[in-house]
Every structure is written in structure tokens, then in C-alpha cells.
Design a protein around this motif. Structure first.
Motif, PDB file in Angstrom:
ATOM      1  N   GLY A 185     -37.291  -4.812  -4.394  1.00  0.00           N
ATOM      2  CA  GLY A 185     -36.702  -3.895  -3.429  1.00  0.00           C
ATOM      3  C   GLY A 185     -36.855  -4.406  -2.017  1.00  0.00           C
ATOM      4  N   THR A 186     -36.338  -3.657  -1.092  1.00  0.00           N
ATOM      5  CA  THR A 186     -36.421  -4.025   0.311  1.00  0.00           C
ATOM      6  C   THR A 186     -36.570  -2.773   1.163  1.00  0.00           C
ATOM      7  N   ILE A 187     -37.153  -2.926   2.327  1.00  0.00           N
ATOM      8  CA  ILE A 187     -37.323  -1.813   3.251  1.00  0.00           C
ATOM      9  C   ILE A 187     -36.209  -1.852   4.297  1.00  0.00           C
ATOM     10  N   LEU A 188     -35.459  -0.764   4.394  1.00  0.00           N
ATOM     11  CA  LEU A 188     -34.502  -0.605   5.487  1.00  0.00           C
ATOM     12  C   LEU A 188     -35.266   0.014   6.652  1.00  0.00           C
ATOM     13  N   GLN A 189     -35.469  -0.753   7.687  1.00  0.00           N
ATOM     14  CA  GLN A 189     -36.373  -0.356   8.761  1.00  0.00           C
ATOM     15  C   GLN A 189     -35.687   0.568   9.756  1.00  0.00           C
TER      16      GLN A 189
END
Length: 214
Positions: free
Chosen positions: A205-209
Motif C-alpha cells: 500500500g501507499t500513504i496519500l499524504q
């Protein structure tokens, strides 16, 4: 601004000269009220004001004279944050086990102090100073390594640290939902997006900042 700098100078002189803690705290209180324009940062009342230690000096003595650990409150707002237990903390107990530290209130007060400084254009680090030692203690109390990076000036970092769920809680929630979260902090407004391949398998996954904090 000149009166704020003058009050800061008196505080710094008292500390550097090794004056008694009582005198230094008096200078600290004078500075906090001057910096906050002699009004309650929470409700903006100008009556019956006090300088409040956001993190209690009985719990963290090294933060007692730090300018970023103070906020001006009126009598009613001050009474509210001290509602309940207000005695000396038992350091053998987990933080806030006795209800004296009031972690949600700490988080909120650091938040509104940061917002107030931005709105009044007074966010000079010297006026809202929290040392690396104090911020490191905050991080460790929340379960992070002391060198974990949080963005922004010191008082904003304090808010973002206390706005976190501890890594243990976050990991338990993620595991219960079949997720593996990154170890970096998730700041308010950040969104974690899980990637799933064509076979329906999770591939990370990835973090949308939230750009507000970067």
C-alpha cells in the motif's frame, strides 16, 4: 512584537542567571500571556487569565520553562482542563492512568496553539520552543523511536505526535483488518491505500499524504 521579545528576554535572562525556579516560572508565565496577546487562546476571553502548562510540569519537569509548552487560558477554560485528578503523577503507572495528563486535551491545546500562531503570524520557533529532548520523550511515550520524523515547527510536531494512535494500537487494528501498515506515522488527514492485484491478492500500500503537514 517588541513587548513579546522583551518578555522573552526577561525569561531567558532569569534562566541563564540561574534564578530560583519560582522566579523563572513567574517570568515564563508573564511571557506566555504577553505572547498570546493577553487573551485566552481557546475562547478569546480577556478576563482572569493564567499561563497553563500543556504537559504538566510535575509529569515532565524538563518542559516546565519551555515556551512551546505554555498557553494562555481564562479561568473557565483552565478549570476545565484541570477537571478531575490534578495531583502528583505516579511515575510507576502508565501515562494518564490516573487521568491527570488528559491526553486528548493536550493534543487539542497544542493544535490550537499552533493554529493561533499561524493566524497571528507569530510562529517564531523561539516563541514556541520545545526541545529535541522533550519532543523525543513525547515520541517514546507514544511508542515511536525518538528520531521518528514529524514535520513542522516544534509545537506543531507536538500536536502531530499526540494525534497519533500508538504503533501497537495501529498494528492491532491493521492486523484485525488484514492490513500491513507502514511504520511511518499517519498524520491527520493522511489516507492509506491498499493495492490489490488482479487475483485479489494484497500487494502492499501507499500513504496519500495530507499536504497541510508537508
Amino acid at each position: 512584537m517588541a513587548s513579546i521579545q522583551a518578555a522573552l528576554g526577561r525569561l531567558e535572562h532569569a534562566i541563564a542567571a540561574g534564578h530560583h525556579q519560582t522566579r523563572c516560572l513567574r517570568r515564563w508565565s508573564e511571557f506566555i500571556r504577553e505572547r498570546d496577546d493577553h487573551r485566552c487562546v481557546d475562547c478569546h476571553s480577556t478576563e482572569n487569565l493564567s499561563a497553563h502548562h500543556i504537559c504538566r510540569k510535575t509529569f515532565l519537569p524538563e518542559a516546565a520553562l519551555e515556551t512551546g509548552n505554555g498557553i494562555t487560558l481564562c479561568r473557565d477554560c483552565h478549570r476545565e482542563v484541570h477537571r478531575g485528578f490534578n495531583g502528583r503523577p505516579d511515575m510507576q503507572e502508565p501515562m494518564d492512568a490516573q487521568g491527570g495528563e488528559k491526553l486528548p486535551a493536550m493534543e487539542r491545546l497544542y493544535c490550537i496553539l499552533d493554529q493561533d500562531a499561524v493566524e497571528r503570524n507569530t510562529l517564531d520557533p523561539a516563541l514556541y520552543q520545545l526541545s529535541d529532548t522533550v519532543l523525543g520523550r513525547f515520541k517514546r511515550l507514544q511508542g515511536f523511536a525518538s528520531n521518528t520524523d514529524f514535520p513542522g515547527p516544534p509545537v506543531r510536531q507536538a500536536y502531530l505526535i499526540w494525534a497519533q494512535a500508538s504503533p501497537g494500537v495501529r498494528e492491532a487494528v491493521a492486523r484485525a483488518n488484514g492490513l500491513t501498515l507502514p511504520k511511518e506515522p499517519l498524520l491527520p488527514g493522511d489516507i492509506y491505500v491498499e493495492r490489490i492485484d488482479e487475483e485479489g491478492e494484497r500487494t502492499g500500500g501507499t500513504i496519500l499524504q495530507n499536504p497541510r503537514w508537508r
